[in-house]
Write a protein that holds these residues in place. Structure first.
Motif, PDB file in Angstrom:
ATOM      1  N   PRO A 449       0.827  -1.209   0.000  1.00  0.00           N
ATOM      2  CA  PRO A 449       0.000   0.000   0.000  1.00  0.00           C
ATOM      3  C   PRO A 449       0.860   1.258   0.000  1.00  0.00           C
ATOM      4  CG  PRO A 449      -0.816  -1.586   1.596  1.00  0.00           C
ATOM      5  CD  PRO A 449       0.508  -2.103   1.127  1.00  0.00           C
ATOM      6  N   VAL A 450       0.407   2.289  -0.718  1.00  0.00           N
ATOM      7  CA  VAL A 450       1.155   3.538  -0.824  1.00  0.00           C
ATOM      8  C   VAL A 450       0.214   4.716  -0.589  1.00  0.00           C
ATOM      9  CG1 VAL A 450       2.902   2.643  -2.410  1.00  0.00           C
ATOM     10  CG2 VAL A 450       0.789   3.597  -3.327  1.00  0.00           C
ATOM     11  N   ARG A 451       0.799   5.818  -0.175  1.00  0.00           N
ATOM     12  CA  ARG A 451       0.041   7.062  -0.055  1.00  0.00           C
ATOM     13  C   ARG A 451      -0.072   7.687  -1.435  1.00  0.00           C
ATOM     14  NH1 ARG A 451       2.615  11.211   3.937  1.00  0.00           N
ATOM     15  NH2 ARG A 451       1.435  12.570   2.539  1.00  0.00           N
ATOM     16  N   SER A 452      -1.272   7.889  -1.900  1.00  0.00           N
ATOM     17  CA  SER A 452      -1.460   8.423  -3.249  1.00  0.00           C
ATOM     18  C   SER A 452      -1.092   9.894  -3.355  1.00  0.00           C
ATOM     19  CB  SER A 452      -2.916   8.227  -3.683  1.00  0.00           C
ATOM     20  OG  SER A 452      -3.788   8.917  -2.800  1.00  0.00           O
ATOM     21  N   ASP A 453      -1.043  10.617  -2.192  1.00  0.00           N
ATOM     22  CA  ASP A 453      -0.759  12.049  -2.233  1.00  0.00           C
ATOM     23  C   ASP A 453       0.670  12.380  -1.809  1.00  0.00           C
ATOM     24  OD1 ASP A 453      -1.022  11.303   0.389  1.00  0.00           O
ATOM     25  OD2 ASP A 453      -2.202  13.059   0.994  1.00  0.00           O
ATOM     26  N   ALA A 454       1.524  11.368  -1.691  1.00  0.00           N
ATOM     27  CA  ALA A 454       2.881  11.619  -1.200  1.00  0.00           C
ATOM     28  C   ALA A 454       3.725  12.383  -2.219  1.00  0.00           C
ATOM     29  CB  ALA A 454       3.565  10.304  -0.841  1.00  0.00           C
ATOM     30  N   ALA A 464      10.107  19.482 -15.204  1.00  0.00           N
ATOM     31  CA  ALA A 464       9.221  18.864 -14.218  1.00  0.00           C
ATOM     32  C   ALA A 464       9.778  19.055 -12.816  1.00  0.00           C
ATOM     33  CB  ALA A 464       9.085  17.371 -14.517  1.00  0.00           C
ATOM     34  N   VAL A 465       8.874  19.261 -11.887  1.00  0.00           N
ATOM     35  CA  VAL A 465       9.244  19.388 -10.480  1.00  0.00           C
ATOM     36  C   VAL A 465       8.417  18.381  -9.689  1.00  0.00           C
ATOM     37  CG1 VAL A 465       9.335  20.886  -8.468  1.00  0.00           C
ATOM     38  CG2 VAL A 465       9.778  21.833 -10.747  1.00  0.00           C
ATOM     39  N   LEU A 466       9.123  17.507  -8.953  1.00  0.00           N
ATOM     40  CA  LEU A 466       8.448  16.511  -8.128  1.00  0.00           C
ATOM     41  C   LEU A 466       8.542  16.946  -6.672  1.00  0.00           C
ATOM     42  CD1 LEU A 466       7.030  13.693  -8.224  1.00  0.00           C
ATOM     43  CD2 LEU A 466       9.246  12.732  -7.573  1.00  0.00           C
ATOM     44  N   GLY A 467       7.386  17.268  -6.105  1.00  0.00           N
ATOM     45  CA  GLY A 467       7.362  17.719  -4.724  1.00  0.00           C
ATOM     46  C   GLY A 467       6.959  16.615  -3.756  1.00  0.00           C
ATOM     47  N   PHE A 468       7.461  16.688  -2.527  1.00  0.00           N
ATOM     48  CA  PHE A 468       7.099  15.727  -1.483  1.00  0.00           C
ATOM     49  C   PHE A 468       7.406  16.377  -0.137  1.00  0.00           C
ATOM     50  CE2 PHE A 468      11.310  14.908  -3.146  1.00  0.00           C
ATOM     51  CZ  PHE A 468      12.114  14.943  -2.023  1.00  0.00           C
ATOM     52  N   ASP A 469       6.761  15.885   0.921  1.00  0.00           N
ATOM     53  CA  ASP A 469       6.987  16.487   2.232  1.00  0.00           C
ATOM     54  C   ASP A 469       8.107  15.762   2.970  1.00  0.00           C
ATOM     55  OD1 ASP A 469       5.822  14.401   4.137  1.00  0.00           O
ATOM     56  OD2 ASP A 469       4.096  14.771   2.827  1.00  0.00           O
ATOM     57  N   ARG A 478      14.657   4.666   1.060  1.00  0.00           N
ATOM     58  CA  ARG A 478      14.997   3.896  -0.144  1.00  0.00           C
ATOM     59  C   ARG A 478      14.282   4.468  -1.366  1.00  0.00           C
ATOM     60  NH1 ARG A 478      14.843   0.144   4.012  1.00  0.00           N
ATOM     61  NH2 ARG A 478      12.605  -0.205   3.767  1.00  0.00           N
ATOM     62  N   THR A 479      13.005   4.829  -1.193  1.00  0.00           N
ATOM     63  CA  THR A 479      12.272   5.433  -2.306  1.00  0.00           C
ATOM     64  C   THR A 479      12.902   6.766  -2.688  1.00  0.00           C
ATOM     65  OG1 THR A 479      10.221   4.376  -1.558  1.00  0.00           O
ATOM     66  CG2 THR A 479      10.009   6.204  -3.106  1.00  0.00           C
ATOM     67  N   LEU A 480      13.295   7.557  -1.696  1.00  0.00           N
ATOM     68  CA  LEU A 480      13.931   8.844  -1.979  1.00  0.00           C
ATOM     69  C   LEU A 480      15.243   8.648  -2.738  1.00  0.00           C
ATOM     70  CD1 LEU A 480      13.848  11.896  -1.634  1.00  0.00           C
ATOM     71  CD2 LEU A 480      15.007  11.611   0.577  1.00  0.00           C
ATOM     72  N   ARG A 497      13.565  18.045 -17.879  1.00  0.00           N
ATOM     73  CA  ARG A 497      14.461  17.654 -16.806  1.00  0.00           C
ATOM     74  C   ARG A 497      13.647  17.587 -15.518  1.00  0.00           C
ATOM     75  NH1 ARG A 497      19.769  21.340 -18.350  1.00  0.00           N
ATOM     76  NH2 ARG A 497      20.244  20.245 -20.312  1.00  0.00           N
ATOM     77  N   LEU A 498      14.086  16.718 -14.627  1.00  0.00           N
ATOM     78  CA  LEU A 498      13.336  16.489 -13.396  1.00  0.00           C
ATOM     79  C   LEU A 498      14.109  17.038 -12.197  1.00  0.00           C
ATOM     80  CD1 LEU A 498      10.977  15.140 -11.815  1.00  0.00           C
ATOM     81  CD2 LEU A 498      12.342  13.034 -11.816  1.00  0.00           C
ATOM     82  N   ALA A 499      13.416  17.861 -11.399  1.00  0.00           N
ATOM     83  CA  ALA A 499      13.986  18.379 -10.162  1.00  0.00           C
ATOM     84  C   ALA A 499      13.131  17.911  -8.992  1.00  0.00           C
ATOM     85  CB  ALA A 499      14.045  19.901 -10.192  1.00  0.00           C
ATOM     86  N   LEU A 500      13.781  17.596  -7.866  1.00  0.00           N
ATOM     87  CA  LEU A 500      13.077  17.193  -6.646  1.00  0.00           C
ATOM     88  C   LEU A 500      12.955  18.399  -5.721  1.00  0.00           C
ATOM     89  CD1 LEU A 500      14.733  13.725  -5.862  1.00  0.00           C
ATOM     90  CD2 LEU A 500      12.836  14.261  -7.412  1.00  0.00           C
ATOM     91  N   ALA A 501      11.789  18.555  -5.120  1.00  0.00           N
ATOM     92  CA  ALA A 501      11.555  19.693  -4.236  1.00  0.00           C
ATOM     93  C   ALA A 501      10.899  19.210  -2.951  1.00  0.00           C
ATOM     94  CB  ALA A 501      10.675  20.731  -4.920  1.00  0.00           C
ATOM     95  N   GLN A 502      11.666  19.206  -1.878  1.00  0.00           N
ATOM     96  CA  GLN A 502      11.140  18.775  -0.592  1.00  0.00           C
ATOM     97  C   GLN A 502      10.551  19.970   0.155  1.00  0.00           C
ATOM     98  OE1 GLN A 502      13.586  16.086   1.767  1.00  0.00           O
ATOM     99  NE2 GLN A 502      13.003  17.157   3.648  1.00  0.00           N
ATOM    100  N   ASP A 503       9.341  19.781   0.686  1.00  0.00           N
ATOM    101  CA  ASP A 503       8.702  20.854   1.440  1.00  0.00           C
ATOM    102  C   ASP A 503       9.498  21.152   2.705  1.00  0.00           C
ATOM    103  OD1 ASP A 503       6.770  20.719  -0.470  1.00  0.00           O
ATOM    104  OD2 ASP A 503       5.348  19.588   0.752  1.00  0.00           O
ATOM    105  N   ALA A 504       9.470  22.381   3.090  1.00  0.00           N
ATOM    106  CA  ALA A 504      10.191  22.783   4.305  1.00  0.00           C
ATOM    107  C   ALA A 504       9.484  22.200   5.527  1.00  0.00           C
ATOM    108  CB  ALA A 504      10.237  24.298   4.386  1.00  0.00           C
TER     109      ALA A 504
END
Length: 504
Positions: A449-454, A464-469, A478-480, A497-504
């Motif tokens: 099971p996974v969180r669909s809003d992660a 592209a920017v992939l955001g996550f908390d 491991r996923t990160l 190009r893909l950039a990762l953006a972690q929420d503060a």
């Protein structure tokens, strides 16, 4: 296909790019009834334009392009959702078909799909079943220029559908190419036809059907000849075919042939058609082949109408492609829970980043998710390559070969390096579909099971920017890690190009 289907009463157009003739049919389906609005036909003889190496000659290509330009004039004002163009055996065979299709689509102004032989057979049956309904078990035969389709079914359901690489043009070119009509040529043509059709003797034996129907050009032309000559009421019988062949032998040459109602453009291919018909009726015990009202072009319109109806209802039940995907999942023992997880994540990411994309792009991505692991049935090693191969080559009702290849390319790109799909990534929409699929596969790599809003995918210009908390990232190291490696892989591309953006 645009997101919004046309109104239910809107006319629909089908273009049949056949080996002998190109046909444009404009029709309307209302309350279950079919009404023809317009019909155009041009004898292009595309199938005669394949050279010995399997390449379509420029002369044949120009004939086809000129016809498609005329069709385009008639289709002025039609939206893309109202038109479906399908190509059959000649373009299944042509080694330079992709180059021709680019020019053909530009001439017509609409996409052109190359359909498999079995899909062609399914669409033929749909046309016959709708225009000539019956619940009796029936055999439908369609003789084209370079292929012959045979279908068993009852009502609107085809049970067995096959395509054989023999047709009126191919037989005529090989055995009557010099125009001479001899007993030996007819005998050799019948032997060649019988050899191609021999494997069909058991599955299409007379015990499987009560009536036999002949669809499309060759059957229609011979039926008209027999009726005009008073030999029959239009039914095609072994006796009637022997009479036609006798007339050919008496003439001795195509130029001297004078069969009643036979159009001049069909004279060069009638001998091959008669040879094939005679082989069919004698080998398959057909006492009388009835001319059918429907054909491929009407089947295309019926199928297009059903797709639109499914879109309007949002249920999807009228689109045979959904049933095909479910059948493939069962056949290849797909882990449906995992496929559903990947689908949910991928389609959510794609829709958020590309909300303007049409429904067909979203559906193709969903089907790629549903089937991305079918290759596991072959091997766990490089299963994405096996999945792509299977998706490219399996018979899947409702899908054109063109669409299957697009989905196969998506499946191929689900993991590993991006270089293997570098050419396809030039298509911006395709690149975003692949990105969404790859991110979903990474997100679901633990197969639980996974969180669909992660994860949240957004577009920033061309990239592209992939955001996550941060809390999610802390509990999924491991996923990160996999996501960071994925972002590195996309940096080698021009876009996106893909950039990762972690929420503060």
């Amino acid at each position: 296909m645009p997101s919004r289907p046309p109104r239910a009463s809107a006319p629909l157009a089908a273009i049949d790019i056949g080996s002998n003739s190109f046909r444009l049919e404009i029709g309307q389906l209302q309350h279950g009834r079919y009404r023809r609005i317009a019909y155009l036909k041009d004898t292009v003889r595309l199938g005669a334009g394949l050279d010995d190496d399997g390449y379509l000659t420029e002369e044949a290509a120009q004939r086809g392009l000129a016809c498609l330009r005329r069709f385009a004039e008639r289709l002025q004002g039609f939206e893309a959702a109202q038109v479906r163009a399908v190509a059959t055996q000649t373009l299944r065979e042509a080694r330079n078909r992709n180059a021709f299709l680019v020019r053909a689509e530009a001439a017509l102004g609409f996409p052109i799909e190359v359909v498999s032989g079995r899909e062609e057979a399914r669409l033929i049956y749909a046309g016959v079943a709708h225009l000539q309904p019956s619940d009796d078990p029936r055999l439908v035969i369609d003789i084209g220029g370079r292929s012959t389709e045979m279908i068993l079914g009852s009502g609107t359901t085809p049970r067995v559908a096959e395509s054989f690489k023999v047709g009126s043009v191919s037989l005529s070119m090989r055995w009557f190419g010099d125009g001479r009509l001899t007993e030996e040529a007819f005998r050799q043509a019948q032997v060649a036809a019988g050899a191609e059709l021999e494997e069909a003797l058991e599955p299409f034996a007379p015990r499987h059907w009560r009536e036999a129907l002949g669809s499309s050009g060759t059957s229609g032309a011979v039926s008209q000849i027999l009726a005009a000559a008073g030999v029959s009421d239009g039914r095609i019988t072994p006796e009637g075919l022997r009479w036609c062949i006798a007339q050919c032998l008496a003439a001795g040459h195509v130029e001297r042939l004078d069969l009643p109602s036979l159009a001049a453009d069909r004279k060069p291919i009638i001998a091959g058609g008669l040879s094939l018909l005679y082989t069919l009726v004698t080998h398959f015990g057909i006492e009388a082949l009835q001319p059918a009202k429907g054909a491929l072009r009407q089947g295309v319109i019926v199928d297009l109408h059903e797709r639109h109806a499914a879109l309007r209802s949002r249920a999807g039940g009228g689109d045979v492609r959904h049933a095909s995907v479910a059948e493939l999942q069962a056949r290849f023992d797909v882990d449906r829970a995992q496929a559903a997880r990947v689908r949910a994540i991928a389609t959510t990411l794609f829709a958020a980043a590309r909300p303007e994309a049409d429904d067909e792009a979203l559906r193709e991505l969903g089907w790629a998710c549903d089937l991305h692991e079918i290759g596991l049935m072959v091997s766990h090693h490089d299963h994405h390559r096996h999945s792509a191969y299977l998706m490219s080559h399996v018979d899947a009702a409702g899908f054109s070969q063109s669409q299957q290849r697009r989905i196969a390319d998506l499946v191929l790109g689900q993991r590993g390096g991006l270089r293997k799909i570098e050419a396809q990534l030039a298509g911006e929409l395709f690149a975003w579909q692949v990105l969404a699929l790859r991110l979903a596969a990474i997100k679901c790599h633990a197969r639980g099971p996974v969180r669909s809003d992660a994860l949240r995918l957004a577009r920033s210009g061309r990239h592209a920017v992939l955001g996550f908390d941060g809390a999610w990232a802390a509990t999924h190291p491991r996923t990160l890690h996999l996501l960071r490696e994925e972002a590195d892989g996309w940096q080698k591309l021009e876009s996106p190009r893909l950039a990762l953006a972690q929420d503060a």
